[in-house]
Write a protein that holds these residues in place. Structure first.
Motif, PDB file in Angstrom:
ATOM      1  N   HIS A   1       0.964  -1.269  -0.148  1.00 32.55           N
ATOM      2  CA  HIS A   1      -0.003   0.019  -0.063  1.00 32.55           C
ATOM      3  C   HIS A   1       0.925   1.323  -0.242  1.00 32.55           C
ATOM      4  O   HIS A   1       2.133   1.017   0.167  1.00 32.55           O
TER       5      HIS A   1
ATOM      6  N   LEU B   1     -13.827  -5.059   4.342  1.00 32.22           N
ATOM      7  CA  LEU B   1     -12.238  -5.145   4.259  1.00 32.22           C
ATOM      8  C   LEU B   1     -11.947  -6.299   4.651  1.00 32.22           C
ATOM      9  O   LEU B   1     -10.838  -6.770   4.090  1.00 32.22           O
TER      10      LEU B   1
ATOM     11  N   HIS C   1      -9.762  -9.289   2.512  1.00 32.11           N
ATOM     12  CA  HIS C   1      -8.555  -9.901   2.997  1.00 32.11           C
ATOM     13  C   HIS C   1      -8.508 -11.302   3.083  1.00 32.11           C
ATOM     14  O   HIS C   1      -7.570 -12.271   2.935  1.00 32.11           O
TER      15      HIS C   1
ATOM     16  N   HIS D   1      -8.060  -5.074  -3.450  1.00 30.47           N
ATOM     17  CA  HIS D   1      -7.621  -4.967  -2.066  1.00 30.47           C
ATOM     18  C   HIS D   1      -7.217  -3.547  -1.856  1.00 30.47           C
ATOM     19  O   HIS D   1      -7.594  -3.248  -0.850  1.00 30.47           O
TER      20      HIS D   1
ATOM     21  N   SER E   1      -9.012  -0.913   0.693  1.00 32.57           N
ATOM     22  CA  SER E   1      -8.270  -0.272   1.802  1.00 32.57           C
ATOM     23  C   SER E   1      -8.531   1.285   1.893  1.00 32.57           C
ATOM     24  O   SER E   1      -8.927   1.859   3.101  1.00 32.57           O
TER      25      SER E   1
ATOM     26  N   TYR F   1     -12.159   1.901   3.035  1.00 29.37           N
ATOM     27  CA  TYR F   1     -12.132   1.922   4.441  1.00 29.37           C
ATOM     28  C   TYR F   1     -11.814   3.109   5.317  1.00 29.37           C
ATOM     29  O   TYR F   1     -12.199   3.380   6.394  1.00 29.37           O
TER      30      TYR F   1
END
Length: 312
Positions: A174, A256, A260, A271, A275, A278
């Motif tokens: 990320h 989330l 995952h 993914h 994120s 979220y």
């Protein structure tokens, strides 16, 4: 002195395979970022300046807005640094500090939502004693407990990160540091760092949700016992904003977690996108929800924008 103080820095990741579009991707993210700052900043300013909002309900709302600001200010600078300037390197201490604040503030948000449920519970179940139970001192104590609980619960896994050796690739998945990303790069026994966060989620976030759910069952039974339909509607209306915020937060948490845990074959970009949803969707929506659903906030905003005109 930390074990990894001289280790190579980690490398943050934007949207893999879409590097040429990073500047375009940054535009909606930046607009959301600015909207979050303005929305939550305005709420905090209103609650501070408007004496009509100096009540426990709005103090808890201020805690929620401050938490949302904290989450956003913790994540977005590194995100925009990657997307705008390809600034990917991040030192271990900075990375671990960022992970600590991100995860701590997530637990704080859950705790604040629980505190807001307690506020609504007292207001509807025991309205005559509301002001004597939820005094300013009591609200402050609740805030300190929520913050302390979150900070202490996350600390053990972050301290452990400092002592783990990282001999795998240093590339994170990320544009900000998350505990679950960092431990994947460690070449040591990470059993504690895998099991402890699960315990925290069950002991705090899930428990918070169950208590909130139970409190609303009790609230609903009380409201249904009110003879006047108008009074029932008025009582329920005071809970609508909080219920919406609960749904926004916990639905994104479940989404989330689901991605995952069960989305191993889902493209990595999904993914990453989840994120961002979220971390950004609740801080974006919470001020909107309270501005639309709470008349006192609406009136405060109108008074704020009418000040220059009235002075003229």
């Amino acid at each position: 002195m930390w074990f990894n103080s001289t280790a190579s820095p980690f490398l943050l990741t934007g949207f893999p395979g879409m590097e040429k579009a990073h500047h375009w991707i940054s535009i909606p993210l930046f607009l959301v970022y600015v909207s979050i700052l303005l929305g939550n900043g305005t709420l905090l300013f209103l609650i501070r300046e408007d004496h009509n909002l100096h009540e426990p309900m709005y103090y808890f709302l201020a805690m929620l807005a401050a938490t949302d600001l904290g989450v956003t200010l913790t994540t977005m600078p590194t995100v925009l640094g990657v997307l705008w300037f390809n600034h990917r390197e991040i030192g271990h201490s900075v990375c671990f500090s960022q992970a600590y604040f991100i995860h701590t503030l997530s637990i704080v948000e859950s705790g604040v939502l629980l505190a807001m449920a307690y506020d609504r519970f007292i207001a509807i179940r025991n309205p005559l004693k509301y002001t004597s139970i939820l005094t300013n001192l009591q609200v402050m104590k609740i805030g300190v407990v929520v913050l302390t609980r979150a900070g202490l619960s996350i600390m053990p896994i972050i301290i452990r990160l400092h002592w783990l050796p990282y001999c795998q690739t240093h590339v994170l998945s990320h544009a900000f540091c998350l505990h679950q990303d960092v431990i994947k790069l460690a070449c040591a026994d990470i059993t504690f760092n895998r099991l402890y966060p699960v315990m925290v989620v069950f002991a705090m976030v899930l428990l918070d949700f169950l208590i909130i759910l139970f409190s609303y069952i009790l609230i609903l039974t009380t409201v249904m016992g009110i003879a006047s339909g108008e009074e029932r509607a008025k009582a329920l209306n005071t809970c609508v904003s909080h219920i919406c915020c609960i749904l926004v937060f916990y639905i994104t948490v479940v989404g989330l977690t689901f991605i995952h845990r069960f989305g191993k074959h889902v493209p990595h970009v999904v993914h990453i996108t989840m994120s961002y949803i979220y971390f950004l969707f609740p801080p974006l929506m919470n001020p909107v929800i309270y501005s639309i659903k709470t008349k006192q906030i609406q009136n405060g905003i109108l008074r704020l924008f009418s000040l220059p005109h009235s002075r003229a």
